[in-house]
Design an enzyme around this catalytic site. Structure first.
Site, PDB file in Angstrom:
ATOM      1  N   GLY A 209       0.837  -1.209   0.000  1.00  0.00           N
ATOM      2  CA  GLY A 209       0.000   0.000   0.000  1.00  0.00           C
ATOM      3  C   GLY A 209       0.859   1.241   0.000  1.00  0.00           C
ATOM      4  O   GLY A 209       2.066   1.179  -0.277  1.00  0.00           O
ATOM      5  N   ASN A 210       0.259   2.380   0.291  1.00  0.00           N
ATOM      6  CA  ASN A 210       1.037   3.617   0.413  1.00  0.00           C
ATOM      7  C   ASN A 210       0.399   4.512   1.462  1.00  0.00           C
ATOM      8  O   ASN A 210      -0.649   4.177   2.018  1.00  0.00           O
ATOM      9  CB  ASN A 210       1.193   4.311  -0.950  1.00  0.00           C
ATOM     10  CG  ASN A 210      -0.145   4.665  -1.550  1.00  0.00           C
ATOM     11  OD1 ASN A 210      -0.877   5.475  -1.002  1.00  0.00           O
ATOM     12  ND2 ASN A 210      -0.487   4.035  -2.679  1.00  0.00           N
ATOM     13  N   TYR A 211       1.022   5.658   1.726  1.00  0.00           N
ATOM     14  CA  TYR A 211       0.603   6.496   2.858  1.00  0.00           C
ATOM     15  C   TYR A 211      -0.591   7.412   2.557  1.00  0.00           C
ATOM     16  O   TYR A 211      -0.970   8.208   3.401  1.00  0.00           O
ATOM     17  CB  TYR A 211       1.774   7.382   3.299  1.00  0.00           C
ATOM     18  CG  TYR A 211       2.924   6.630   3.911  1.00  0.00           C
ATOM     19  CD1 TYR A 211       2.740   5.870   5.050  1.00  0.00           C
ATOM     20  CD2 TYR A 211       4.194   6.703   3.350  1.00  0.00           C
ATOM     21  CE1 TYR A 211       3.796   5.175   5.624  1.00  0.00           C
ATOM     22  CE2 TYR A 211       5.263   6.029   3.908  1.00  0.00           C
ATOM     23  CZ  TYR A 211       5.063   5.262   5.049  1.00  0.00           C
ATOM     24  OH  TYR A 211       6.092   4.594   5.610  1.00  0.00           O
ATOM     25  N   SER A 212      -1.183   7.331   1.379  1.00  0.00           N
ATOM     26  CA  SER A 212      -2.273   8.264   1.052  1.00  0.00           C
ATOM     27  C   SER A 212      -3.424   8.135   2.055  1.00  0.00           C
ATOM     28  O   SER A 212      -3.879   7.031   2.369  1.00  0.00           O
ATOM     29  CB  SER A 212      -2.791   7.971  -0.362  1.00  0.00           C
ATOM     30  OG  SER A 212      -3.960   8.720  -0.602  1.00  0.00           O
ATOM     31  N   ALA A 277      -3.764   7.644  -5.066  1.00  0.00           N
ATOM     32  CA  ALA A 277      -2.378   7.185  -5.189  1.00  0.00           C
ATOM     33  C   ALA A 277      -2.454   5.695  -5.536  1.00  0.00           C
ATOM     34  O   ALA A 277      -2.491   4.838  -4.645  1.00  0.00           O
ATOM     35  CB  ALA A 277      -1.633   7.412  -3.881  1.00  0.00           C
TER      36      ALA A 277
END
Ligand code: CTP
Length: 403
Positions: A209-212, A277
């Site tokens: 995943g990512n930090y969005s 994102a």
């Protein structure tokens, strides 16, 4: 004459600033609005119902039942009648009751029944306004979608000087006028927005995943809906929610799911803002059972590319459809943004840099530049994500007016 024919409930509470309500009614009526006053018992100590009913040409409502003939004042009907409810002045006590649903007077019951947008103009002493209890109540009201018309600084009834004076009636009326003007900007338009991260499953308990946080996309969805658009928000996994009646939220997890939903909605949209994102890659295989350390020892994840939603929509768009994207960069920002704008055939791209303090993932603020396909770059200062959303929506409104 944007206020002409608008039904406005004016809630008045027990503050010295109640005397300004007379001028407020006069101005609203002059501009063609119909005003129904609902006043709290304490409010009547500061301004008489006779003044208010004369100015508004409507009997003032204060009690649940009429003292004269025992008839019931329906707060439900009133709530449905209104195009807007304005509480001016709003005391700390009424703000607290509204924030917590304490419906012990006609004003708060009307507020709870009201489906129309609500505007609150606080008026109180500086320390009462600054107190965490008041601030938390105001924050709660904001989270319900109510709009707070900030008090100004100056000399207060206590002769202390600070923030707590109710905003001047002319400015309050301007807030309402702006609201009704803006709420028409996107009337009849369908706007598609992607938001948040995507999760690409490795096994049943792990993902890439990512930090969005989704904050920018959700702020954009609210801004477009407030301006009259029908919004479809395709959201990756985030903790945010939206209660706006004009926003249809479709929750997805992976880039593939986001792609499928976005492509399905796209043909009927006037504009698309790609704020998500999206993970560029996903594991080629998703393990059906949890991967075990003892069994696997070392592991290599083989990743395959995800569909590029922006590029797909950019390639498919009709001349009257606007598609805009975002670029969050860490270096060579303008070069990368310009490359993405062209590669994905976007109408404009919103650029932000992780090198700018207060911009990027998780923050409540953002610092953006907008690059359009003519190569024109507009830089904006650091602002709250809500203000940034309004800037982007303004740009979009300009473009939609031209197609
Ligand atoms: N985007 C998209 N689908 C993808 C990847 C990106 O719709 N699979 C969109 C984003 O929502 C954003 C824009 O494309 O509006 C740019 O995203 P970004 O990740 O910066 O672009 P990439 O082409 O993936 O480039 P990079 O190599 O920098 O990740």
């Amino acid at each position: 004459m944007i206020l002409k024919g608008k039904h406005i409930i004016l809630g008045i509470t027990g503050s010295i600033a109640a005397y300004k309500a007379a001028y407020l009614i006069r101005t609203l009526v002059k501009k063609g609005a119909e005003v129904q006053v609902v006043i709290t018992p304490a409010g009547k100590e500061f301004i008489t119902p006779v003044t208010l009913s004369t100015l508004s040409s409507h009997p003032v409502i204060s009690d649940f039942f009429s003292n004269r003939d025992g008839s019931w004042h329906s707060h439900v009907d009133l709530g449905l009648w209104a195009d807007a409810m304005l509480i001016a002045p709003a005391t700390a006590s009424t703000i607290g009751k509204m924030a917590n649903g304490i419906a012990d007077n006609m004003l708060v019951t009307t507020y709870l029944s009201c489906k129309a947008p609500v505007f609150i103009a606080p008026a109180m002493d500086l320390d009462m306004f600054a107190h965490p209890a008041t601030q938390q109540n105001l924050e709660r009201l904001r989270s319900f979608g109510n709009r707070i018309i900030e008090p100004t600084e100056g000399e207060l009834a206590s002769h202390l000087v600070g923030k707590g004076r109710m905003e001047e009636p002319d400015k309050i009326v301007k807030v309402l006028e702006d609201f009704f003007t803006e709420s028409n900007y996107f009337k009849g338009k369908k706007i598609l927005i992607t938001a948040g991260p995507t999760y690409e499953k490795i096994d049943p308990v792990r993902f890439i995943g990512n930090y969005s946080s989704g904050k920018m996309g959700y702020a954009l969805a609210e801004a477009c809906a407030n301006w009259g658009a029908e919004v479809v928000l395709i959201s990756g996994p985030v903790s945010l929610t939206t209660k706006h009646p004009a926003i249809r939220c479709i929750r997805v997890e992976s880039a593939n799911e986001m792609y499928k939903e976005t492509v399905r909605e796209f043909p009927t949209t006037n504009a698309t803002l790609l704020c998500a994102a999206v993970a560029d890659y996903r594991p080629e295989m998703e393990a059906t059972d949890k991967i075990k350390r003892e069994v696997t020892k070392e592991m290599t994840l083989h990743l395959v590319p995800n569909p590029d939603i922006a590029a797909a929509l950019g390639a498919a768009k009709r001349p009257n459809q606007i598609v805009a994207g975002f670029a969050l960069e860490t270096n060579d920002e303008l070069h990368h943004a310009s490359d993405k704008l062209k590669r994905k055939n976007l109408d404009f791209i919103v650029l932000n840099s992780l090198r700018d303090k207060g911009a990027g993932f998780q923050c409540d603020t953002n610092k953006i530049s907008i690059l359009d396909k003519e190569g024109e770059l507009t830089a904006y200062p650091l602002k709250s994500k809500q203000e940034v959303a309004a800037d982007i929506a303004t740009r979009l409104a300009d473009l939609l007016n031209k197609v």
